[in-house]
Motif scaffolding. Structure first.
Motif, PDB file in Angstrom:
ATOM      1  N   ARG A  46       0.772  -1.197   0.010  1.00 32.70           N
ATOM      2  CA  ARG A  46       0.050   0.066   0.082  1.00 32.70           C
ATOM      3  C   ARG A  46       0.946   1.321  -0.045  1.00 32.70           C
ATOM      4  N   PRO A  47       1.922   1.477   1.005  1.00 30.73           N
ATOM      5  CA  PRO A  47       2.800   2.684   0.788  1.00 30.73           C
ATOM      6  C   PRO A  47       3.420   2.768  -0.426  1.00 30.73           C
ATOM      7  N   ILE A  52       0.827   3.976  -2.893  1.00 31.44           N
ATOM      8  CA  ILE A  52       0.451   5.345  -2.875  1.00 31.44           C
ATOM      9  C   ILE A  52       1.473   6.174  -3.072  1.00 31.44           C
ATOM     10  N   LEU A  53       3.015   5.882  -2.806  1.00 30.53           N
ATOM     11  CA  LEU A  53       4.147   6.780  -3.119  1.00 30.53           C
ATOM     12  C   LEU A  53       4.141   6.836  -4.741  1.00 30.53           C
ATOM     13  N   PHE A 100       1.611   6.579  -6.869  1.00 32.41           N
ATOM     14  CA  PHE A 100       0.593   7.404  -7.324  1.00 32.41           C
ATOM     15  C   PHE A 100       0.805   8.822  -6.989  1.00 32.41           C
ATOM     16  N   ALA A 101       1.432   8.922  -5.971  1.00 33.07           N
ATOM     17  CA  ALA A 101       1.859  10.553  -5.608  1.00 33.07           C
ATOM     18  C   ALA A 101       2.874  10.945  -6.543  1.00 33.07           C
ATOM     19  N   LEU A 102       3.946  10.420  -7.046  1.00 36.67           N
ATOM     20  CA  LEU A 102       4.821  10.771  -7.902  1.00 36.67           C
ATOM     21  C   LEU A 102       4.510  10.923  -9.233  1.00 36.67           C
ATOM     22  N   GLU A 106       1.093  11.538  -9.781  1.00 31.23           N
ATOM     23  CA  GLU A 106       0.139  12.666  -9.638  1.00 31.23           C
ATOM     24  C   GLU A 106       0.730  14.015  -9.926  1.00 31.23           C
ATOM     25  N   ALA A 107       2.364  14.016  -9.370  1.00 34.82           N
ATOM     26  CA  ALA A 107       2.903  15.347  -9.404  1.00 34.82           C
ATOM     27  C   ALA A 107       3.188  15.941 -10.707  1.00 34.82           C
ATOM     28  N   ILE A 129       0.223  17.701 -11.314  1.00 37.86           N
ATOM     29  CA  ILE A 129       0.049  19.160 -10.725  1.00 37.86           C
ATOM     30  C   ILE A 129       0.948  20.067 -11.325  1.00 37.86           C
ATOM     31  N   PHE A 130       2.158  19.575 -12.080  1.00 39.20           N
ATOM     32  CA  PHE A 130       2.928  20.427 -12.661  1.00 39.20           C
ATOM     33  C   PHE A 130       2.143  21.055 -13.788  1.00 39.20           C
ATOM     34  N   LEU A 183      -1.013  21.564 -13.703  1.00 41.04           N
ATOM     35  CA  LEU A 183      -1.870  22.645 -13.300  1.00 41.04           C
ATOM     36  C   LEU A 183      -1.180  23.948 -13.020  1.00 41.04           C
ATOM     37  N   VAL A 184      -0.126  23.758 -12.466  1.00 43.44           N
ATOM     38  CA  VAL A 184       0.744  24.992 -12.190  1.00 43.44           C
ATOM     39  C   VAL A 184       0.844  25.787 -13.320  1.00 43.44           C
ATOM     40  N   PHE A 230      -2.081  27.500 -14.338  1.00 39.53           N
ATOM     41  CA  PHE A 230      -2.170  28.866 -13.771  1.00 39.53           C
ATOM     42  C   PHE A 230      -1.291  30.056 -14.208  1.00 39.53           C
ATOM     43  N   ILE A 231      -0.180  29.719 -14.493  1.00 38.15           N
ATOM     44  CA  ILE A 231       0.904  30.604 -14.595  1.00 38.15           C
ATOM     45  C   ILE A 231       1.003  31.233 -15.804  1.00 38.15           C
TER      46      ILE A 231
END
Lengths: 196, 69, 274
Positions: free
Chosen positions: B43-44, B47-48, B50-52, B54-55, B58-59, B61-62, B65-66
């Motif tokens: 699981r960890p 999730i890790l 997935f988080a990476l 997802e990053a 996120i970029f 998204l950034v 916005f900019i």
């Protein structure tokens, strides 16, 4: 429309139009302060208590388990001890019984042989005594027979031997004297022992 | 109708991370289905991962916005 | 499928509704000043109130339930310990290792409950704004994590030079170094904090935006003139309920991910391995 200037320097209309990924400085500082205070509370007031409870519980559980294990081990040891003792006692009893049996047999045999020996000894001594007595009787008899016959003969010779009455009177007298113990046997001729 | 092409760009940029996240959780579910006792170990990691992945979104998204609208 | 049913309807809507002009929601809607702080030119915003409330609530609850801890816990202590043991054993101990995880537990625990409650504010009625959808707060929390893991790393490697040397994987050919060194330094000094802060912000921001789209959009449909559109408002609100439940999951997951990543950064810094 958008700008990269520091958030605090822009007027309110600018704040509203600001790109949402730039922090509003008062919020940033306020957030840091609030979280700092909260962290201080957690670190000094909450976590030590929780950690103490955690340790106490872990110890209680581990102690309980250790205690139970110890009790189990003790019970096991006692059981083994008991079993060992039981087996030992059993073998001891067997040995004793065996010994007793063999000892009993020994005793019986001993007694039997002893009794036999005793019996044979008694028989032997009885035989010997009888023999001795017989010997004695023989010797005595022989002596007395010699003496009697010589005494009788001398009596016969000393008196007149013609009348039967006399004769019978003499023998009767002799026997009466003999019974009364007046007649002392005297040695005549040969030794009594040599005749026998 | 008015709008902004940046939005379409961000949508396109989100496809890659979306696939990556899907693959990561597919692998995680596979692993747990094969070996349920490994679930807590995986699981960890899932999730890790997935988080990476997802990053990257996120970029995106950034950048959305900019970039000037 | 609700979305598919809605999309032609949505495209038929005027983009700036004739109501209060709140649809579609804008990022500027998250700017909600309450009053001006006198003399500074700054404003006290709604999210500041929310974060203060969250800190007060959490402090009150945690202190109340752990003041008289006992081996047989009360109900409140039990819930607090549930969360604490989750952070302590499942996250901190598993990621950092049994040797020196204990000194990070207070920070990780504080971060987790703080982020979780502030995220959940997004669906708790009187507040209904995830504090972390204002980027300042994720940045503040990330700054703390950033400082702590670099500080721990520098202490572990006895000085900043060794620390930076340790970041570069050993045994690389010399011609690769100019390529790898900037990448590694970027990972440690830029990518990690940036993604940590922006992931939390992005998820909360986008999730809240999504909720607003469905709820306000449903209202726009309901108040429109067409009777057909009024009926379509119902599935939109139903979708809002479903998305609210989904958001609850995301809000928990983001708090978990933030703390898990922070723990793994701490772990990297103290482990000495690459």
């Amino acid at each position: 429309m958008y700008h990269f200037t520091v958030a605090s320097s822009v007027p309110m209309a600018g704040e509203a139009d600001q790109v949402p990924i730039l922090p509003y400085l008062p919020e940033l500082i306020f957030g840091l302060i609030v979280f700092g205070l909260f962290f201080w509370v957690v670190k000094t007031k909450v976590v030590p208590n929780l950690e103490a409870a955690y340790q106490a519980r872990a110890e209680a559980i581990e102690g309980g388990i250790a205690k139970a294990e110890e009790a189990q081990a003790q019970a096991q040891a006692a059981l083994e001890n008991y079993n060992a003792q039981l087996a030992e006692a059993r073998s001891e009893a067997n040995k004793i019984r065996e010994e007793a049996r063999s000892e009993g047999a020994q005793i019986v045999a001993d007694l039997r042989s002893q009794a036999q020996a005793e019996a044979s000894r008694i028989t032997e001594s009885a035989k010997r005594q009888i023999e001795a007595e017989r010997q004695q009787a023989v010797v005595q008899l022989r002596q007395e027979v010699g003496t009697l016959s010589t005494t009788l003969a001398s009596k016969i010779v000393g008196e007149s031997l013609d009348s039967d009455v006399r004769q019978s009177g003499i023998v009767d007298r002799f026997l009466a004297e003999l019974e009364a113990g007046n007649v002392r046997p005297e040695k005549v001729g040969a030794e009594p022992g040599q005749d026998a | 109708m008015s709008g902004n092409l940046n939005l379409v760009g961000y949508g396109l940029a989100a496809i890659g991370p979306a696939i990556a996240v899907g693959l990561i959780f597919a692998a995680y579910i596979n692993g747990v289905a094969r070996q349920p006792e490994a679930g807590s170990l995986l699981r960890p990691i899932a999730i890790l991962g997935f988080a990476l992945a997802e990053a990257l979104a996120i970029f995106g998204l950034v950048l959305f916005f900019i970039s000037p609208r | 499928m609700v979305l598919a049913a809605l999309s032609p309807v949505l495209s038929a809507l005027p983009m700036s509704g004739e109501g209060d002009g709140h649809f579609p929601p804008e990022p500027q809607d998250f700017w909600q000043p309450l009053f001006a702080i006198p003399g500074t030119g700054f404003y006290f915003t709604r999210s500041m109130a929310a974060i203060a409330i969250s800190a007060i609530l959490l402090s009150w609850w945690l202190v109340r339930t752990t003041r008289n801890v006992s081996v047989v816990p009360s109900r409140g202590q039990h819930y607090t310990e549930l969360v604490y043991n989750f952070i302590r054993n499942d996250i901190a101990k598993d990621s950092i290792g049994a040797k020196d995880f204990l000194r990070f537990v207070p920070l990780l625990f504080a971060l987790f409950v703080f982020i979780l409650l502030n995220n959940l504010f997004g669906i708790i009625p009187p507040i209904q704004m995830p504090t972390m959808s204002r980027v300042a707060y994720p940045i503040a929390l990330t700054a703390i994590v950033y400082v702590v893991y670099h500080w721990v790393g520098i202490k572990k490697h006895h000085g900043i030079v060794n620390y930076i040397k340790w970041m570069i994987p050993p045994g690389l050919p010399a011609w690769l170094l100019p390529l790898v060194v900037p990448l590694e330094l970027m990972t440690f000094f830029i990518n990690r904090p940036l993604t940590l802060a922006l992931r939390l912000f992005g998820n909360m921001f986008a999730g809240h935006m999504l909720l607003v789209v469905f709820i306000v959009g449903g209202w726009e449909l309901f108040t429109s003139d067409s009777i057909g559109l009024k009926f379509v408002a119902l599935p939109a609100w139903l979708m809002a309920v479903v998305m609210t439940l989904f958001e609850a999951l995301i809000q928990f997951l983001q708090a978990y991910v933030f703390v898990l990543l922070a723990a793994s950064y701490f772990s990297d810094a103290v482990s000495g391995e690459h």
